[in-house]
Write an enzyme that holds these catalytic residues in place. Structure first.
Site, short mmCIF file in Angstrom:
data_model
loop_
_atom_site.label_atom_id
_atom_site.label_comp_id
_atom_site.label_asym_id
_atom_site.label_seq_id
_atom_site.Cartn_x
_atom_site.Cartn_y
_atom_site.Cartn_z
N LYS A 203 25.46 1.47 50.88
CA LYS A 203 25.51 1.15 49.53
C LYS A 203 24.17 2.04 49.02
CE LYS A 203 28.15 -2.66 48.17
NZ LYS A 203 28.49 -3.86 47.70
N LYS B 240 38.12 2.15 54.08
CA LYS B 240 38.67 0.72 53.75
C LYS B 240 39.14 0.87 52.10
CE LYS B 240 34.80 -1.99 52.09
NZ LYS B 240 34.10 -2.99 52.28
N LYS C 19 38.18 -1.05 45.37
CA LYS C 19 38.28 -0.71 43.81
C LYS C 19 37.76 0.41 43.52
CE LYS C 19 33.88 -3.02 42.64
NZ LYS C 19 33.11 -3.19 44.13
#
Ligand code: TYM
Length: 339
Positions: A121, A203, A206
Site C-alpha cells: 500500500k 488477487k 475492487k
C-alpha cells in the site's frame, strides 16, 4: 453422570471484518463471508465493518457512509442473520480505538515494517504514507483481541495480520498474565485466494473493476466478465488445474469448485474436450445463480434503513459489552487508575 452429559459446551467464538472501502466482491465472499455464513449455527459470531481501517486511504465521506450501511444489508443477505450473529460497525464501539492505542505500545516498529500489505500500500499510495497505514495491523489486533475469539476466518492475504496479532497478544500475556485468548486464523481450503478475472496473477480486488465480480453486479455484467476472463494460449483449450502454467483456468476452476462443492478431478472430467468457450460461461452461470438471491435480498434490505439502523444499534450494544470487559481488564493490568 447422565446430567453431566446434558451440559452443553459453550460455543467457540469467531470474529472477522471487512473494510467498507469498496463494494463487496466475489473474493470477499468466497474468501470470507461464505465461510462465516456456513458456520452460523456452530459458533458465537461477531462480524463487523472495519470503517476505521478505511481512512488509512482517502475516502469520499458520502461513499463511505453509503457503503457502511449497504455492506450490512449484504452481510445479512449472504446469510448472516442478525439474531444469530452480532453485526456491527467498528466506529460504533470506541473500545477498538482505545485498545489499539495500548497495543501500539506493545508492538515493535520492526515487526510492522515487515508487513507485506504495508509495503504494497505504501508503494501504491506513495503520496499518503500516513502513520495509520503503518499501524493498521495494531488496530486489527485490537479488533480481534477485544472479543477473545477462538478463530478469525479470513482469506489468505490477511493471514500475516492475524499472525502479528497473535505475537502482540503473546507479548502482552507474557508481561501481565493470561489477558488475551490467542486466536487461530481460519483459512478455507478453496476460495481463500481468488484472482482477478483479467489479472490471474493478482488477487481479485475492487481496484481492477473489469476483472472483479461485485456481489451487486447484474447477471448480464457477471456473464460478460466471465466471457472476457483471461485464460491462456493452449490451443486445445484444455480445462486442467495447473496454477503455474494455467493460472486463469485454475482460478476459474477454484471459483467453480467452491460454489458447486465439486472436486478438481470432477470438474476436469465434466469439461473434458469441451474447451474454454463452454467452460467460461458455465462458471459465469454458476456465479449468477449463486449471487441472484443474495443480490435480490440485499436490494430489498437496502431500502429499509430503519431496520438496518436498528441492527447496528443492537450490534453496537452487544459488541460494546464484550469489548468493554476486555478493555477494563487491560487498563487495570497496565496500571491505569480505576474509579
Ligand atoms: P479486506 O477488507 O481487504 O477483505 C475482507 C476479507 O476478504 C478477504 N479477501 C479475499 N479472499 C479471497 N480472495 C480475494 N481476492 C480476497 N480479497 C479479500 C480477506 O482476506 C478478508 O478476509 N484488515 C482486514 C479487515 C479487518 C479484519 C479485522 C479482518 C479489520 N479488522 C479483524 C479480520 C479481523 C482487511 O482489510 O480485509
Amino acid at each position: 453422570m447422565q446430567e453431566q452429559n446434558n451440559i452443553q459446551e459453550p460455543k467457540k467464538r469467531m470474529l472477522s471484518g471487512i473494510q467498507p472501502s469498496g463494494d463487496l466482491h466475489l473474493g470477499n465472499y468466497l474468501g470470507a463471508i461464505k465461510n462465516w455464513a456456513d458456520r452460523v449455527n456452530d459458533y458465537e459470531c461477531y462480524y463487523f465493518m472495519a470503517d476505521l481501517h478505511t481512512i488509512t486511504v482517502r475516502q469520499d465521506p458520502a461513499d463511505l457512509r453509503r457503503r457502511s450501511i449497504n455492506q450490512l444489508a449484504q452481510y445479512i443477505a449472504c446469510g448472516l442473520d442478525p439474531e444469530k450473529n452480532v453485526l456491527f460497525l467498528q466506529s460504533h464501539v470506541p473500545a477498538h480505538s482505545q485498545l489499539a492505542w495500548v497495543l501500539n505500545c506493545y508492538t515493535m516498529f520492526g515487526e510492522l515494517s515487515r508487513m507485506t500489505q504495508f509495503k504494497d500500500k505504501s508503494a501504491k499510495y506513495a503520496n499518503n504514507i500516513n502513520a495509520g497505514l503503518f499501524t493498521y495491523p495494531v488496530l486489527m489486533a485490537a479488533d480481534i483481541l477485544l472479543y477473545q475469539p477462538d478463530y478469525v476466518p479470513v482469506g489468505e492475504d490477511q493471514k500475516q495480520h492475524v499472525e502479528i496479532c497473535r505475537d502482540i497478544a503473546q507479548r502482552f500475556n507474557s508481561i501481565y498474565g493470561d489477558v488475551f485468548k490467542i486466536p487461530e486464523p481460519l483459512i478455507a481450503k478453496t476460495g481463500a485466494r481468488i484472482y482477478g478475472l483479467t489479472t490471474p496473477d493478482a488477487k481479485m480486488s475492487k481496484s481492477i473493476p473489469d476483472g472483479c465480480v461485485f456481489l451487486m453486479d447484474s447477471p448480464d455484467d457477471i456473464r460478460r466478465k466471465f466471457k472476457r476472463a483471461v485464460t491462456d494460449s493452449d490451443t486445445e483449450h484444455c480445462v486442467r488445474f495447473d496454477k503455474e502454467n494455467k493460472p486463469g483456468v485454475s482460478n476459474l476452476m477454484n471459483i467453480y469448485a467452491t460454489l458447486t462443492g465439486k472436486t478438481i478431478p470432477e470438474i476436469e472430467q465434466e469439461f473434458e474436450g469441451k474447451g474454454y468457450g463452454v467452460f467460461k460461461p458455465a462458471v459465469g452461470e454458476v456465479v449468477v445463480e449463486h449471487l441472484r438471491p443474495i443480490r435480490e435480498e440485499a436490494e430489498r434490505l437496502m431500502k429499509d434503513k430503519a431496520y438496518l439502523n436498528d441492527v447496528y444499534i443492537a450490534g453496537a450494544e452487544k459488541a460494546s459489552y464484550i469489548a468493554g470487559k476486555t478493555l477494563r481488564k487491560v487498563y487495570k493490568k497496565v496500571g491505569f487508575y480505576q474509579i
